[in-house]
Design an enzyme around this catalytic site. Structure first.
Site, PDB file in Angstrom:
ATOM      1  CG  HIS A  31       6.829   0.481  -6.407  1.00 55.12           C
ATOM      2  ND1 HIS A  31       6.439   1.800  -6.455  1.00 55.12           N
ATOM      3  CD2 HIS A  31       6.754   0.136  -5.096  1.00 55.12           C
ATOM      4  CE1 HIS A  31       6.167   2.243  -5.242  1.00 55.12           C
ATOM      5  NE2 HIS A  31       6.335   1.246  -4.388  1.00 55.12           N
ATOM      6  NE  ARG A  83       1.789  11.053  -1.646  1.00 53.61           N
ATOM      7  CZ  ARG A  83       0.841  10.429  -0.957  1.00 53.61           C
ATOM      8  NH1 ARG A  83      -0.168  11.097  -0.459  1.00 53.61           N
ATOM      9  NH2 ARG A  83       0.914   9.136  -0.747  1.00 53.61           N
ATOM     10  CG  ASP A 137       5.234  -1.496  -1.305  1.00 57.10           C
ATOM     11  OD1 ASP A 137       5.867  -0.758  -2.079  1.00 57.10           O
ATOM     12  OD2 ASP A 137       4.287  -1.089  -0.594  1.00 57.10           O
ATOM     13  CG  HIS A 167       1.772   1.135  -4.682  1.00 48.87           C
ATOM     14  ND1 HIS A 167       2.056  -0.199  -4.484  1.00 48.87           N
ATOM     15  CD2 HIS A 167       2.695   1.806  -3.962  1.00 48.87           C
ATOM     16  CE1 HIS A 167       3.070  -0.327  -3.669  1.00 48.87           C
ATOM     17  NE2 HIS A 167       3.495   0.883  -3.341  1.00 48.87           N
TER      18      HIS A 167
HETATM   19  O1  LIG Z   1       4.115   7.927  -0.958  1.00 54.65           O
HETATM   20  C1  LIG Z   1       3.293   7.043  -1.160  1.00 54.65           C
HETATM   21  O2  LIG Z   1       2.082   7.181  -0.969  1.00 54.65           O
HETATM   22  C2  LIG Z   1       3.739   5.708  -1.688  1.00 54.65           C
HETATM   23  C3  LIG Z   1       5.140   5.380  -1.329  1.00 54.65           C
HETATM   24  C4  LIG Z   1       5.520   4.010  -1.743  1.00 54.65           C
HETATM   25  O3  LIG Z   1       4.895   3.391  -2.544  1.00 54.65           O
HETATM   26  C5  LIG Z   1       6.692   3.370  -1.130  1.00 54.65           C
HETATM   27  O4  LIG Z   1       7.387   4.013  -0.325  1.00 54.65           O
HETATM   28  O5  LIG Z   1       6.934   2.184  -1.445  1.00 54.65           O
HETATM   29 FE   LIG Z   2       5.379   1.308  -2.469  1.00 53.60          FE
END
Ligand SMILES: O=C(O)CCC(=O)C(=O)O
Ligand SMILES: [Fe+2]
Length: 206
Positions: free
Chosen positions: A75, A142, A77, A132
């Protein structure tokens, strides 16, 4: 927590001011003003990706069984700018123009800054929101923490006049963050929402 939010909000504003300056926009607060606003819709999100062991059902099979599972699908942001940090467990990948996925080396002392869809619209496409995704690790948890810098719901999202020229006409029609959020919820995570707000679509529709 509120101290952290204030600090990352300050960082986002500083970065946006530098971006405006780099783009030769005389009003260097043109982007950060939206985030400094008391009604800013910015949020902080904590993500937890529990370990996902790789299960290889058929050891003799030629199909690969070492694919990490996707924890957060592909996606961009939707907001203006994302200030992201994580623990020392890798998983974040960004997509290059040619579609290749590049892993981001985990560094708990560093911030990863993502351009969001709104900044793409407000720079008339000069900055592009980065696609990403986050993969899970097979052994370790993680954790990530993302501050999404967003404008007030009724803020009008449009490129400043300096970003729109005869050789670079407006790519997107003006819209509000509320309108854009509605599109985000109506579409799937990986869909291109900005496509709904291009000037071309506007011409065809209206
Ligand atoms: O956890 C991550 O590194 C990415 C999280 C992400 O892309 C988001 O929360 O929009
Ligand atoms: Fe994100």
């Amino acid at each position: 927590m509120s101290g952290y939010i204030e600090a990352v909000r300050g960082l986002a504003c500083e970065l946006l001011d530098l971006m405006a300056e780099g783009l030769w926009v005389p009003d260097r607060s043109v982007f950060s003003r939206l985030i400094r606003d008391d009604d800013s819709d910015s949020i902080l999100r904590l993500n937890h990706y529990p370990p996902m062991p790789l299960l290889c059902k058929d050891k003799d099979s030629s199909s690969p069984c070492n694919h990490s599972k996707v924890g957060f699908g592909e996606h961009s942001d939707p907001q203006i700018l994302t200030i992201l940090r994580s623990n020392d467990v890798g998983g974040l990948q960004i997509s290059l123009n040619d579609g290749a996925w590049v892993p981001v080396t985990p560094d708990p002392t560093a911030f990863c800054v993502n351009v969001g869809d709104l900044l793409q619209a407000m720079t008339n496409g000069r900055f592009v929101s980065v696609r990403h995704k986050a993969l899970t690790n097979s052994y370790k948890s993680r954790l990530s923490m993302a501050y999404f810098a967003a404008p007030p719901l009724e803020a009008r999202i449009a490129a400043p006049p300096e970003m729109v020229t005869p050789t670079k006409p407006a790519l997107f029609r003006p819209f509000t963050w509320a309108e854009f959020k509605k599109a985000v919820y109506a579409l799937r995570l990986g869909d291109n929402r900005l496509g709904l707000f291009t000037t071309e679509v506007d011409e065809h529709v209206g």
